[in-house]
Every structure is written in C-alpha cells, then in structure tokens.
Design a protein around this motif. Sequence first.
Motif, PDB file in Angstrom:
ATOM      1  N   VAL A 236       3.876  -5.160  12.122  1.00 24.78           N
ATOM      2  CA  VAL A 236       4.478  -6.117  11.175  1.00 24.78           C
ATOM      3  C   VAL A 236       5.739  -6.742  11.746  1.00 24.78           C
ATOM      4  O   VAL A 236       6.156  -7.803  11.306  1.00 24.78           O
ATOM      5  CB  VAL A 236       4.792  -5.477   9.803  1.00 24.78           C
TER       6      VAL A 236
ATOM      7  N   SER B  14       0.048   2.408  -1.455  1.00 28.09           N
ATOM      8  CA  SER B  14       0.287   1.030  -1.041  1.00 28.09           C
ATOM      9  C   SER B  14      -0.470   0.750   0.258  1.00 28.09           C
ATOM     10  O   SER B  14      -0.900   1.676   0.955  1.00 28.09           O
ATOM     11  CB  SER B  14       1.782   0.805  -0.826  1.00 28.09           C
ATOM     12  N   ILE B  15      -0.611  -0.534   0.567  1.00 29.60           N
ATOM     13  CA  ILE B  15      -1.275  -0.909   1.816  1.00 29.60           C
ATOM     14  C   ILE B  15      -0.572  -0.246   2.980  1.00 29.60           C
ATOM     15  O   ILE B  15      -1.201   0.289   3.899  1.00 29.60           O
ATOM     16  CB  ILE B  15      -1.254  -2.446   2.008  1.00 29.60           C
ATOM     17  N   ALA B  16       0.765  -0.249   2.937  1.00 28.48           N
ATOM     18  CA  ALA B  16       1.531   0.319   4.038  1.00 28.48           C
ATOM     19  C   ALA B  16       1.191   1.793   4.224  1.00 28.48           C
ATOM     20  O   ALA B  16       0.903   2.238   5.335  1.00 28.48           O
ATOM     21  CB  ALA B  16       3.015   0.141   3.784  1.00 28.48           C
TER      22      ALA B  16
ATOM     23  N   ILE C 290       3.109  -5.513   1.830  1.00 29.88           N
ATOM     24  CA  ILE C 290       2.259  -4.358   2.131  1.00 29.88           C
ATOM     25  C   ILE C 290       2.827  -3.086   1.511  1.00 29.88           C
ATOM     26  O   ILE C 290       2.102  -2.127   1.287  1.00 29.88           O
ATOM     27  CB  ILE C 290       2.026  -4.143   3.654  1.00 29.88           C
ATOM     28  N   CYS C 291       4.124  -3.097   1.251  1.00 26.02           N
ATOM     29  CA  CYS C 291       4.697  -1.913   0.634  1.00 26.02           C
ATOM     30  C   CYS C 291       4.528  -1.929  -0.875  1.00 26.02           C
ATOM     31  O   CYS C 291       4.646  -0.897  -1.538  1.00 26.02           O
ATOM     32  CB  CYS C 291       6.179  -1.800   0.964  1.00 26.02           C
TER      33      CYS C 291
END
Lengths: 472, 255, 344
Positions: free
Chosen positions: A363, A335-337, A325-326
């Motif tokens: 997470v 990023s997703i994060a 996710i990063c």
Amino acid sequence: MSKKNIEHIIELSNELRWQIGDDFHDNLTEGIYADAANIVRDSVQTEKGKKRFRLDSKIDKIVTSKTFGFPIMFLILGVVLWLTIIGANYPSSMLANLLLDTIHPALKSGASNIGMPWWLDGFLIDGVYLAVAWVIAVMLPPMAIFFPMFTLLEDFGYLPRVAFNLDNLFKKSGAHGKQALTMSMGFGCNAAGIVATRIIDSPRERLIAIITNNFSLCNGRWPTQILIATIFIGAVVPSSFSSVAALLSVIGIAVLGMAFMFLTSWGLSKTVLKGEVSTFNLELPPYRPPRFWRTLYTSLIDRTLIVLWRAIVFAAPAGAVIWLICNIHVSGDVSIAAWLIDSFDGFGWLLGLNGVILLAYIVAIPANEIVIPTILMLTVLATGMSGGEGAGVMFELDSISATGDVLRAGGWTLLTAINLMLFSLLHNPCSTTIYTIYKETKSAKWTAVASILPVILGFIVTFLVAQIWRLF
Amino acid sequence: MQTKVVKSACETCAHFNAEGLKKLGIHAENFDFVVALAGNPNTGKSTVFNALTGLRQHTGNWPGKTVTRAEGGFQYNEQKYKLVDLPGTYSLLSTSTDEEVARDFLLFGRPDVTVIVADANRLERNLNLVLQILEITDKAVLCLNLMDEAKRNSIVIDQRVLAKDLGIPVVATSARYKEGIPELIQTISEVANGTIVCKPHRIKNVSPNIEKAVKKLSKEIEKEFPGIANSRWIAFRLLEGDSQIIEALKTGELV
Amino acid sequence: MNDYNPISALIIFFGIAILLFLLFRPTKGWFWLLQKNFKSNEKVIIEDILKQLYHFENSGNKVDTRTLVEVLNFKNKRIVEAIKKMSINDLVYFDKDALKLTEEGHEYALRIIRVHRLWERYLADKTGFHKNEWHDRAERMEHKLSHDETNKLASQLGNPKFDPHGDPIPTKTGKIADIEGVELPRLPVNSIARITHIEDEPEVIYKQILAENIHIGSLLKVVENNNTRIVFHSEGEEFVLAPIVASNLTVLPIEKEVVIEENIARLSGLQENEMAEIIGISKESRGESRRRLLDLGFVKGSKIKIDLLNPLGEPHAYLVKGTSIALRKDQASKILIKKSEHAD
C-alpha cells in the motif's frame, strides 16, 4: 511537386551515395572543420604562449590526482549526505509538529463540529490528508537541502570530474562514468536521479543507469533504516557502541546497494541490453563560479518542488486506500487489511518478514516515507493492542523505545529488522519513480524491468538470509 | 570579476529602444516571430535564454542539460517574439535524440531567426555547428557568448571580420552579466524584419567528388522546389541516407 | 509450518535456481534450444537449402542431396522431404544427380540473402551487438521478415549496397552488385589497396581474421608476398597472414598516388607532454561512435595532447580544439595519430 520527380531525386541520391563511398561523413566533417579553422585564423587572436586556463588546470590536476582525487570525492559526498540527514531532522520535526500534531487534530475537531460523517472525515482527513502531510514532512526538508548542494557542485563543474575519476569502475560493469552522478542523485531521490540520467547520451548506458538507480538508498528510506537499525541493531551491542553499530549497519546497507548496482549493471549490459547502442563521450567543461541564490531558487523549483508535487499526487490516493482497507470489513469484523495481513503472513515468514511488512510495502508503493507509519498502524491493528489513533490512521511514536515495544509486540526479531532493512533497499521503486521511468524511457518494457527486478532480488536475498539465519 | 550588472554602451544609443522591451516569460501568445536558440552544450545558451525572456531555467555547468525544448518570449517595439531554446548539440549530423529535436525544429519549425550561441573561447569547435546551421537557414545571428572569460584568457575576436566571413551579424555578449543582450535583441529584430539581410557562409572545403555529387543533387532539388534555401543541406542529408529527410521529401514537409 | 526446515527450503530454492539457469542460460539454455527446434519448420529448411544451393552454384560447385545433409544442421529425413516439396513447387530441379535452382528458386534465394545481409547491416549500424553475433542473429532473422518489412528496413538504412563484411546486398528487384577487387595474395609487393570484402566462410578462417585488427574500408600496403606468408601494413600495424587466410580478403588496388602515412601511432600510446596530430580514425570505429568522435573534433589535422591522467588508469582527458574531452582506452586506440617532433 510530383511524386515521380521526388522518386527520381531519391534514386539519384542513392546512386551518388554509392559512388562517393562511405567516407562521406568523415569528409564532410573534415571539410567543416577546415572552414572553421580558416575563419578562426582570420578573426581570432590569442596571446601566444599563454597557457589555457591556468587556474582550471590546477584545480583539475588536484581533483583528478591519484592521491587526492578519491579522498576529496568521498569527503564531499559524505559532507553532503551528513548535512542532508542531520540538517533535515530539525525542519522535519517542525513540519511534523505542524502538519501532524497541530493541523490534523484541528481538522478532526473542525470536521466533527460541522457534523461530517465519520467515514468521510476518516477517508479525507485520516486517509488522504495524513498521507500527504507525512510525505511533505519527511520528504521536503532533506530534498530542499540535498538538491541545492548537489546543484551547486554541478554548476561549479565538479561533477564531470567525478564521472571522469570513476568511469573505469563503471566501465567494468558496462556502465557510464556519469552514472556515478545519477547514483548519487538517487541518494536524494530516485525519481530525480532518473531524470538526471539525461546527461548520459548513450542509449545502453542510460537504460542501465535508469534501471539500477533504485539501488541508491533514497531520502525516503534513510529514516526507516536509521530507525530500525537504532532499535534492533543498536540493542545487540553494548549500549556505548549502539549508535556506532546502528550507523555502520546503515552505511553497510547503502554500500550493499552500490554493490547490487554494479552487479545488476554488469548483468544487464551482458544480457537484455546487449543490443542497445553504446557510445562514450565526456566533456570536461571549464569551472564556473556558481551563482548561489539563483542555484538555490532553480534547484528548488526544478527538482525539489516538481518531485514533491509528484509524490503528493501519488500519496493522496495511497492514504485513501490505506484508510479504506482498514475500515472496510470483509466478513464479520475482519477488515480487508487484517485479512490481507493474515494471507501474507506465511510468505512473509518465509522471507523472514511478516504479513504486516509486505502489506505496508504494497500500500505504500507511492512513497517510502509512509512505510513506517503504516507498519506501526497495521501492527497495532493486527495484534489488537492498545495504542495508535484508530483503524487506518497512520502514526509514529515520539520515543524510539516505544516504537521498538510496538514492533516487538508484533513479533519482530533481529532477523525481521535485518530483513526489513534489506527489503527496504531491495524492493520495487516508489510509484513516483516508476512513473518517471516511464516518462523518461517511454517504454513499458523497461519500466516493468526496472520495477520488478529489484523486488525479485529483494525476495531472493531476504529468503536466503532468513534460511541461513534459521540454520544456526 | 565584475558582479554588478554593467550598463551596456548601446542601451543609451539610438538603436536600442529600452522602453520597447518587455520580457514575457512563458506567456508568449500571438507572437509575430519565432526565434530559435541553438548552440553547443556548455556555451551559456540557457543563460542567454533566461536573459532574453526573464525566465529562470536551470543552467547546469554540464553538457546536455536542456533535453526538451524550453519556450519563452519577449516583446520588443510592439512585436512579440517567441523564443525556443533547443538542446545543446555538437553537431546536427548524428542521430542522437538531442540532435534530432534541434534539427527538426530548425528544419520543420522554420524559425524566423536562429540565434546561434557560441563560446568565444572555443570558437573553432563551435563553428562546426554554426556552419551546419548556416546550411539550413539563412536568417541567423551569431551570439558570441562568454566574452568575459575570453577577455580573461586574452582572446581577441575581430567581430567585423567574423561577421563578414560568416555572412551573418555577430553580437558579443556576456549573458551572465547581461552584457550585450540589448544589442542582441536589436539585431534579432533587425534580422526578423529584414533590415539586415544575411548571406550565410556555405561549406567550402569538401572533396571534389562530394562537391560534384552535392551540386548535381541540389540542382535537382532546386528544380523541384524552386526558391528553396537549403537545397545543399538536403543534398548532404540525402547523401548520408537520412531516412527522416527522405520521408519529409516524400510528404512535402520540407517546403 | 511446524514441519518446515530451512535446509529443505534452501534445497528447493537452489533446485529451482539451477533449473531456471539450465532453461534460460544464454544460447545453450534448454528453452532456447527447444524453441529453435520447434521453429525449424519446413519453411526454414527450405530457405536454408535455397541459400546453400545459391552459394554452391555461385562458386561453381555441384550439389547433391548428400552434400546438403552434410552442410545443413537438420535431420536427414526432413531435408529429403523438403527437397521433394521444393521440386513440386518448382523451386529446384534435378540435373542428373545434381540439384539445381530454377529461376523462381534463384529469386527466392536472393530474397533470403537480401534479408540476411540487410539485417547484418542493421545490426552493425544501429545496434550495439558485437560483430561476432551479427551472423547468427541474421541467420535467425532472415526467415522472419516479410517482403514489405524488408523494403522498409532497406530504406531506413539508406538502401545500402554492401553488408558489413563487404558482401553485396541484392536489390528489391534481385540485382546484385559485384565485389570489386582481387584476392589479397595476388597483389604485388608495394602496392596500396583498400579492403573491400572479408569472406566469412569457412568460419575457422573468418574467426582468425576477426581476431586481427583488420577492417573493411581501411588502406593497406603489401610489404612481403610469397608462398609462405603475406605481410602488409594497415593503420599503423603490421599483419602477417598465411596465404590461405589472406585469400579470404578481397582488396581493391588504388591506382592514384595516395599518401599512406608511415609511423602511424595510436592515441592510446600518447604520453603526457607529447604533442600529436590526428591522422584519422580507424575503420574499426563505425556508426554512431565514429560520428561522435568526428563531431567532437577528432578530425584529420587536429592537434592533440593529454590534458588529464586518470587516477584509475582510464579514461584520459585529451585537449583537442580547446576543449578537454575524456576518451576510454579502446576509443583512443582507434584514433590514428602522428606524434610531433617538438612539443610546443
């Protein structure tokens, strides 16, 4: 064998059952015991007048006395917890040194030497390996100290006396005295605490013990509590009192957990669990000297390693997810994060937390041990400050004050710290525990209740604290 | 207290063949006999299990530790024995999970020998379970464990009278110190091979109206399943309205 | 988030909390009420009418539509509609003013009663619900269980013949046993009898009986019987009931000479250093907990004494058959004992 004859036998049995009435079980048991008494009269000789187990009853009189019963109990629990927390520090940092500071860089350089693509090396070494290493470093030492001590007490026979002493408290909240033990076991590890509920043979009380075990602050959460309390709570009092204040606040959280345990037990027994069968029995077995080495060995194999293995199995994919996710970008270079942190921020703020913390708890469901490293990594990622090891690489800082600086730069206040401590107590159990709950109850319904109930409580409590805090 | 392992008297005697013993741990495949280990909680049952198999199952001083069945094995005189450790229970008449696991195994698993571990200090209480098991199976050995504690408490048990009353062989052990284990193994093998024939005790002190009902019912059961060993026990269960037994009767699982 | 204000957030939160409480609080929550209203469809009304008719006919009373409206908790119009439908379907017919069950209606009514009583038996034997709740829960369940489910339940419970109040459960084929015995007030002084049935209607009287420690299956001995009161001993306690209450108890006189122990005490009343012998377990303890107690050695004839007192008052540990076993006060109060004269 014919169907008809079988039916006939069953019909006959139904008929006879009603003829002999419902005293059958009483009668049969009385009959068996009468036979047993006859046989014993024939074959057993006891020395007349000799009191049963003199030493045993002497110990019993002391450990269940009004004066000494409770002090002895708290003393033993305190010593066990103290030894665990203090004693684990040293091996934990050694393991961290080895796994995180030595092997991790070595793996990285090895990977670049053989020309591994950056994404594979990041996924495997920064993601999977790092999460597993972290869980081992934080989890193994305290469990390896806590469980053998607990098992020694168990083998000696002291634990049933604790259940005996405390039963009245638990009875008032609809629970079983043995829950005192599964609760204490939960201070070591909730998954192990839930396995330990097998000693409770009444269905209702066992479910209560399973569902409320998460309110025992486990080994994976103690370090978080201590770290945050040291940084933020310790800072608001004069420095000479800071360590005492930090310690007291952590103990306060643990006690609050017990209060929630009693409250929830009571609520459950009055509502959803009302219909489950409830019985009570508690045998006080004779004391037996434990065999030290055997206990050490079996408790390591039976409890520590099994639980550790489960945690590793769950932590590995979590590490992968954290790294992914990063490093996967949704639009442009977000990023997703970062995107998730941004979307959680509003709700997080409402709870007096922030997007980073909520994402970290999502997470890091597999293991509470990696919450702090994940929070630090995500904070660096979200604020864009320098430091850290790169996107998706969890890290911890050697100095507590440096950790505090990173968190403050991430917008943390005293409220954030208090609410993080509360949320760390009141959130869903880790996935190892959830899996264990499912295995023990074999019911999706109770697993769901046990997983969702604490997190709802967490939302409510942190929300209320945040609003009241902001009122003043 | 003795802490060293004491050589039992029988390890040197003609009966026990020490060379013939091999502990198999959990690797018990292609076994010749299935041996069930039953008993009250807190009688040192798991210790007996460990002594027989060489395994190290955790044995907590806490009733009801073994909730699931543990299995292990040993080899003696070229014959392989699979040992199944059942959960410790006070009785087989109630409906808790532990008791169901234990009872189902005794009834449907049909072990070749059932070793009943009893606490020598609390024999009367332990006999409750022993007598129930003797209604189910007729190949059993009573393992009178914790003899060391009994000695300390000045309890003397006449094993020959006990064996005669119960109709099964009785072996005194202190599993913690491995005392009596060779004799236990020898006895298990003799019962398994039919050298010792058991004549198990049947529950006598039941009230006349129940006894009448049980007789009537077990006669019908024997008519339907000739040669069945535990017709009386099935009758007991039917009279209690045990739906599981009724089901088993219908599907023919009992024979 | 600039216009955010913690007070409004708190107000919204408590608003939601109160709403949820009103919706879902036990039994009186709006959600449950709505659900109940929604579910009281025609089938439920018809079945309730059938049941009432059956009970009225059994007690020899005549029923017309007005009585039904009074007894049943439904709207007038719906009851009238339901009766119309029932007479079309040949479940009931009018005999002048009185409403009567046809043979088919009679069978149907017995089926409903069978489910109700079986379910009460199930609740009593296999669940932890308090006895106060059995009736209401069974009332709801009786409309839900299908024919096959009912039979399966019956066989799981071992085809019981009586429900926990002592009422007979109709069989698959609609046969129904008689309640054995007579009303308590008809028993002469000094006779010994076993309680076989406790009538659960009218509710006012039933609640009174529930509040006393009177249980199906226990023995009693009448010590006084006149127009104003009936006094009897059961399980070591003395009960004084008004004749109208006592007539809700059905008892079966015991002809054979039985020894009814005098001076029965409860284990909860045992003092430290006193010895006692167990006489039995009160009929109040039933099902799984009764079996447990028996298996643990709390059987007639066992010697018992207190092994350990508890720092918090309960449970105490009792020494029985060589083992120390902890019992809570409410369990100990269900074990009947006779104290020994001499402590040994």
